[in-house]
Design a protein around this motif. Structure first.
Motif, PDB file in Angstrom:
ATOM      1  N   ASN A  69      26.387 -31.076  -1.242  1.00 52.98           N
ATOM      2  CA  ASN A  69      27.776 -31.233  -0.838  1.00 52.98           C
ATOM      3  C   ASN A  69      27.877 -30.839   0.636  1.00 52.98           C
ATOM      4  N   ASP A  83      36.026 -30.612  -2.072  1.00 50.78           N
ATOM      5  CA  ASP A  83      36.073 -31.516  -3.223  1.00 50.78           C
ATOM      6  C   ASP A  83      35.896 -32.978  -2.857  1.00 50.78           C
ATOM      7  N   SER A 109      27.347 -29.735 -10.442  1.00 46.84           N
ATOM      8  CA  SER A 109      27.338 -30.257  -9.086  1.00 46.84           C
ATOM      9  C   SER A 109      26.977 -31.734  -9.115  1.00 46.84           C
ATOM     10  N   ASP A 127      31.587 -31.988 -10.816  1.00 47.14           N
ATOM     11  CA  ASP A 127      32.382 -31.192  -9.901  1.00 47.14           C
ATOM     12  C   ASP A 127      31.673 -31.193  -8.552  1.00 47.14           C
ATOM     13  N   ARG A 128      32.386 -31.556  -7.521  1.00 45.09           N
ATOM     14  CA  ARG A 128      31.769 -31.549  -6.187  1.00 45.09           C
ATOM     15  C   ARG A 128      31.300 -30.152  -5.811  1.00 45.09           C
ATOM     16  N   GLN A 129      31.907 -29.151  -6.398  1.00 41.57           N
ATOM     17  CA  GLN A 129      31.539 -27.782  -6.038  1.00 41.57           C
ATOM     18  C   GLN A 129      30.866 -27.053  -7.198  1.00 41.57           C
TER      19      GLN A 129
END
Ligand SMILES: Cc1ncc(C[n+]2csc(CCOP(=O)(O)OP(=O)(O)O)c2C)c(N)n1
Ligand SMILES: Cc1ncc(C[n+]2csc(CCOP(=O)(O)OP(=O)(O)O)c2C)c(N)n1
Ligand SMILES: [Mg+2]
Ligand SMILES: [Mg+2]
Lengths: 808, 808
Positions: free
Chosen positions: B201, B283, B452, B465-467
């Motif tokens: 990310n 995000d 992730s 989830d981007r994070q």
């Protein structure tokens, strides 16, 4: 909320299939799907001739449906082409967890009933067929050895393409349909193995049709390849050297048409590549404008045709379809009702006749006899296996006068014999190496053949050959997997690798050994050729590389598998290596692990002695010991296994003879490690009485071992004299240093062995204190010498065996 | 014929570097190359201030030159950008065999001398620096722990990108320059790991700049990637999600200009990706039009700048440059003369001053302090390591009244605690899983974070989830390698995997353990967090999968490594698992292997007892045994280690109490397997006296073990009572069947344990013949039941512990 699939009606769609062909093909697919669902759920009422009751449903629902419709789709379409084009084809189910699919296809094709007479192709057979699946005493859930036509279990993911390509080598008329899971495609081995196409010579080899089963999901996650842009995916596959044909959708009629077209395009493409290459002769290469190898990307829903929604959650087309879409079908009335609707949606009444046999329309679509993928003998390689033509290894042995008076690189000597093996078996023997053939000193094979290479050839590239019989690629996984595929389909070969890095394929070895074990219990499977490892550049001679290259622990992994399957040999010199390998290449259905040296090293045994010694597996070297001729028991046994331990042991024996001439020293060399195991635990195991005779029942045994010392304890802990067994071996001390410094670091050196003898022989101890101290001092001197001169002490480096008993 | 390199003159070329910058940069590169050649060849006369003599040349020439010029080129250019842009960067040498390169760079940067005061940055230091390389008592030939700035040894090829990406995670300001060998790129792990970019990310993580070192050769072969059309190669890399910048040639000036431009383009590209992502917040995803990650393809000659021809064979630009281009430099006058010309071609007199120190012009190009890649603390992760914030595991424990009266899924209980660990350590703790997080029942972690995922997200995808703080990818290699990179750079984490498939990374484990061992001996390296495995879905509960999923042998592999490094735990229930894991996450510089169950299983110990039991590592369960309270010796010891063996042992103990109430039975449970080893062999080893007290010196011990039985023998063969030790465990009997059928297949079941007791306790034997026969019959009944009903005998499936001594 749980929703049953809609009543299934096949729509219209145009494409290569006329409406009738489309309908018939779809029926075959529906039948296979029905039979797969039946295997997962039903123990009774297989044809749904009565309403579905709880007691018809298995108590434990075990299996994986998600991948099945994709597998069956490819199978059904492959069959069409097999019939149309008279192909000889086999099927590889990468997602082997979808075992119900291949099982179902084999049952429709009749192979199942031919191989298992208790499972006829009728209602009763269907009942037994369903009942046995994933059931105690029945068949496994995967595409196991029990599955007709399978030579790839697909339990551990990642090796489907390798098995497929391995099968295609030297099989010019074979087509391998290989389904690759999109999850499987994330594994390293699979990601690397797309490049196996660079080892396929279209004039000599068969073809693989990879089908990427892009059902977008794994167990609980989407797949990477499904979540990159479609264009990026196709770019990737082109970069791997393929021309992807995309089939995408969820409308059966349209997907059938697209799949039929894609399959035809692939087979046309392959035929054209082969036609051009074969016309040009086996030496043609890609420079002649070779087209990319075709493949298929099949983007269809995971669990396609299953209930779309279960308990309020989307199942069809998601990861939730991976295993059992209706987990409570036995206990929950709704689930059961939906299961019944789901099964009925395939319209079994149209698919199976009164007796429960597939209707004629289905049977007509089956290829005939061995053309059925479930019956193709290629998938039961032992059926096709022929002995190798082996030149007499004795003719390749080295002359040995006084033991230890000459030196040879053992693997180099073996290489000369292997060259001849290669020459004599031009279509059934291959050697695989991860860029280590020459490094392991087998380069003489390149005198009779080159390295197989179907990519471009550069000006300074050496011994690349469109028809080469050596496959070199810097991937231990590829070497292992391609050779597995080659052996499973009835041929022979070997894999040479650095000893330490063979751990890279530990898990593949495990799976192959399990396949061998399980398939030996399947009556209709025939034994295949053994998987032969030749490990060199071993732990003791990593002068260039050091610690990362030192690990003899593959033996520990190997010995966890069933004794019937595994063999480990540690030949100490050139002639014993030859004799060992001759034995390995004749053997069947084993994994043979041979560890040998590649550096110039003393020759101990002449050809005849080597033959005898290898036949014994473990024996006394009278000429190396001292006092055995007196007829009294030895005072100590020096045992050794492996090239370097043998050298150090003989040097220790020589020291002892010179310095303690009264000491009776027996030298025992072990070539076949399995001899150490009790007779009850391994077919090669020495009976206890023999073991005791060899190693004595009560004298100290100092065992210099090639690998981790505790392995010898593990093999011998039940032996009478185990308490007196003292093993030296590698104990993770290492770095980039001299050969002798390496053995000293691990207390395996000659001086330390002498110390061990002094410490263990009760009669010596303080009597030999002077010699002991001298040994300790010599070790220090040897270490200091390396620090000063960068090489080993001349008296060590130049040491030679002083001559046999009675000699000089 | 042996040809020396032509006198080196830097030509003109245009590009981002002005002529002076070009000249200076080239000088730095030449210096690094000179110092690399010096390391390989020279033990004396380092600055060539006198004519080269045989005695200046090392007697053994060990090392790999071929890859060095490429490594040095990347390093030199990275330095320019580090200075220009104020980067924090580290360097990963995929071809770690090119150790002389990174060593040389570290010496020019001064780090070498700061860390090793006996190697100052002057003539004397240079001499020592050369002398020690690949020399006994010196430093290894690879980019080993001894190498400043290295956290990747590169001995076993394939893991460079994984280490690089692992380092970049949660390091937003870090740039990792990662050189990937084109041979290395053929390995499966490397081929799969290009996709690691899908887990970066750009708002949260740092960046990797992959540089594919396309020198076209390996040890003895060309590389595949060099022999496919250039356009196909670029297509492949685009398919992996990169934008390749190609630098190709052999004219240094032009290559410098092109490399400078490519590097700038990469750093610009990364900066832009990061700028956009960071502006959009953590995000943001690729849907916001993220660009491809830039990378470099560096096509330069192998052994660039070395003698072009040696003994009539082309060396520069071919595989022959892989190791030592002039192998006879000590003994052969021509080789030596060419070596001297080669060394002089770098013009050392311009590069090093009177004292032998690098001239100011070189020093000025070094980044300063920690900005030097050889000094960046990221590469010595222990320096940056902070303790985890750990919630009290006792608060997450399960209530246990009477032992065995409640059931829990152990890993699920652990998952709740791990969720809190994850929440409390939002930037320094990651969990890795090959699509098995939920399957291994750790899904509660997903209550506090997602997985992730930086690729697209589909409608039915869950908890992406981007994070996210969980990395799931179907590649055990990627999980292992990314976590290694993350730990080596000072963070914490765990890897959860199916027990059988952890063998896939045996070799990576080996290499990591070796790194830990070797780095512990390097004074300036600080301990890093332990590598924590959580293995579940173990051998005994493969109800869905069967034989391919059954292999507990990773423990055997692990225990071959140095005792200081490895720990193995087999907690029998939920609370002991919690306590064990708490311990693991606090530990440093170990590899902790924990095998635990995921199925509902009896809770045996409450929180306090679990804490005590785990602290002991092995202890008596008085409540489970019988007669120990009388103060007399037991008649038999039932020992157990692992979830299922503990269950079967307790069931056997209960049977014995009921049926043979006079028999004194001691139950010993082992959580910490290392307790079995002698005190002298492992820091956790029990002293012999304690071992004898626990297991008795002379009573039969029936040991029910989770893994292969011989492992227990290997650990205990020196114990007093070893001859009486009888171990049951997995012996490669398995298939898709019920849990109890599995233990029966391997003779580990309660009934068989009772039989073992009867057969081994002298006082029983024929006295207990009736019970023995009943046990044998019950086994048969149990087997038959599974065949008929598909499930286990109710008395087994529903068995619960009848209550502690004195209770019920
Ligand atoms: C090497 C390996 N790791 C993990 C698993 C566990 N596993 C079984 S099936 C599966 C998902 C497979 O997904 P995919 O290849 O896409 O197959 P499909 O979707 O067709 O079922 C996983 C992770 C395995 N079998 N092998
Ligand atoms: C997994 C593995 N297999 C084999 C080797 C033996 N080996 C050492 S270097 C090398 C060739 C490497 O080629 P490449 O990656 O292109 O490096 P370079 O050309 O830059 O030296 C090989 C096969 C190894 N180190 N690791
Ligand atoms: Mg899938
Ligand atoms: Mg290369």
């Amino acid at each position: 909320e749980t929703v049953a699939p809609e009543a299934y009606t096949l729509g219209d769609a145009t494409g290569p299939l006329d409406p009738d062909a489309l309908r018939r093909l779809d029926a075959w697919w529906r039948a296979a799907n029905y039979l797969a669902v039946g295997q997962i759920y039903l123990k009774d009422n297989p044809l749904l001739r009565e309403p579905l009751q709880a007691e018809h449903v298995k108590p434990r629902l075990l299996g994986h449906f998600g991948t099945v419709p994709g597998l069956n789709l490819v199978y059904a379409h492959a069959n069409r082409l097999i019939r149309d084009r008279g192909l000889s084809a086999v099927f590889v189910a990468g997602p082997g967890h979808g075992g119900p699919g291949p099982n179902a296809c084999g049952w429709i094709e009749g192979t199942y009933s031919e191989l298992y007479s208790h499972i006829p192709r009728d209602a009763e057979g269907m009942q037994a067929f369903f009942h046995q699946f994933s059931y105690p005493g029945g068949v496994p859930s995967h595409a196991a050895p029990e599955t007709p036509g399978s030579f790839h279990e697909g339990g551990e993911l990642g090796y489907s393409l390798l098995h497929a390509f391995g099968a295609a080598l030297d099989n010019p008329d074979l087509t391998v349909f290989c389904v690759v899971g999109d999850g499987e495609a994330e594994t390293g081995p699979l990601a690397g193995s797309w490049h196996a196409n660079k080892f396929v010579n279209p004039a000599r080899d068969g073809a693989v049709v990879p089908v990427l089963a892009l059902n977008e999901y794994k167990i609980a996650n989407p797949t990477l390849l499904a979540r990159i842009p479609q264009e990026e995916l196709e770019t990737l596959l082109r970069g791997y050297g393929y021309e992807p044909h995309v089939v995408a959708g969820s409308d059966p009629a349209q997907v059938h048409q697209d799949m039929a077209a894609a399959m035809e395009a692939c087979l046309d493409g392959i035929a054209e590549i082969q036609r051009v290459a074969r016309a040009a002769g086996g030496d043609a290469g890609p420079e002649d404008g070779r087209r990319r190898w075709p493949m298929i990307v099949m983007r269809t829903p995971k669990g396609w045709t299953c209930p779309p929604v279960v308990d309020g959650q989307q199942v069809e087309g998601t990861f939730r379809a991976h295993q059992v879409p209706l987990p409570a079908a036995r206990t929950d009335g709704t689930h059961r009702a939906v299961l019944e609707q789901w099964l009925r949606s395939y319209r079994p009444e149209e698919l199976f006749d009164e007796d429960g046999a597939p209707v004629a329309e289905l049977l007509e679509q089956n290829p005939e006899g061995d053309a059925r993928m479930s019956a193709n003998p290629v998938a039961n390689g032992g059926l096709l296996l022929r002995d190798l033509r082996l030149p007499d290894w004795r003719d390749f042995g080295v002359e040995v006068g006084t033991p230890g008076s000459t030196d040879h690189e053992a693997t180099r000597v073996l290489g000369r014999w292997l060259a001849e093996v290669t020459r004599l078996n031009p279509t059934s023997f291959l050697t695989f190496a991860p860029d280590e053939l020459a490094s392991n000193r087998l380069q003489d094979i390149l005198d009779v053949t080159g390295r197989s290479w179907q990519a471009e050839i550069g000006e300074f590239d050496e011994r690349l050959d469109r028809q080469g019989r050596v496959v070199e690629v810097l991937s231990e996984h590829m070497c292992q997997g391609l050779l597995e595929g080659y052996l499973l389909t009835g041929r022979h070969g070997l894999f040479t690798c650095y000893e330490a890095f063979i751990h890279i394929v530990d898990s593949m070895f495990n799976q192959h050994a399990k396949w061998l074990q399980a398939s030996a219990e399947v009556d209709w499977r025939r034994p295949i050729a053994s998987f032969n490892y030749l490990l060199s550049s071993h732990v003791w001679r990593q002068d260039h590389n050091g610690f990362t290259h030192q690990d003899p622990g593959f033996l520990d992994v190997v010995l966890n598998k069933k004794p019937e399957i595994v063999r480990v040999y540690l030949p100490p010199d050139a002639n014993t290596l030859l004799s060992t390998y001759d034995h390995c290449l004749r053997s069947r259905h084993y994994v043979n692990v041979v560890v040998a040296g590649k550096q110039p090293q003393a020759d101990w045994l002449g050809v005849q002695d080597a033959a005898l010694h290898c036949a014994r597996g473990a024996g006394i070297w009278e000429w190396a010991g001292h006092g055995d001729e007196t007829g009294s028991d030895p005072d100590v046994v020096l045992a050794c296994a492996g090239e370097i331990p043998t050298l150090e042991t003989l040097a220790a024996a020589a020291l002892l003879r010179e310095r303690l001439p009264d000491l009776r020293v027996r030298v025992v060399n072990v070539v076949d490690l399995m001899r150490l195991l009790p007779e009850s635990e391994h077919p090669h195991g020495l009976p206890d009485s023999e073991f005791d005779t060899l190693f004595t029942a009560d004298k100290p045994v100092i065992f210099a071992f090639h690998g981790y010392p505790w392995l010898v304890h593990r093999l011998t802990y039940r032996r009478t004299n185990h308490a007196q067994l003292h093993v030296r071996g590698y104990k993770e001390n290492g770095t980039t240093t001299t050969p002798f410094d390496m053995v000293m670091l691990n207390d395996l050196d000659r001086y330390h062995l002498v110390v061990d003898v002094i410490d263990r022989v009760p009669a010596l101890r303080s009597r030999a204190a002077g010699l002991r101290q001298e040994m300790v001092d010599t070790r220090l001197r040897a270490r200091t010498w390396t620090r000063e001169h960068g090489v080993d002490l001349p008296e060590v480096a130049e040491w030679t065996w002083p001559g046999a008993t009675g000699q000089a």
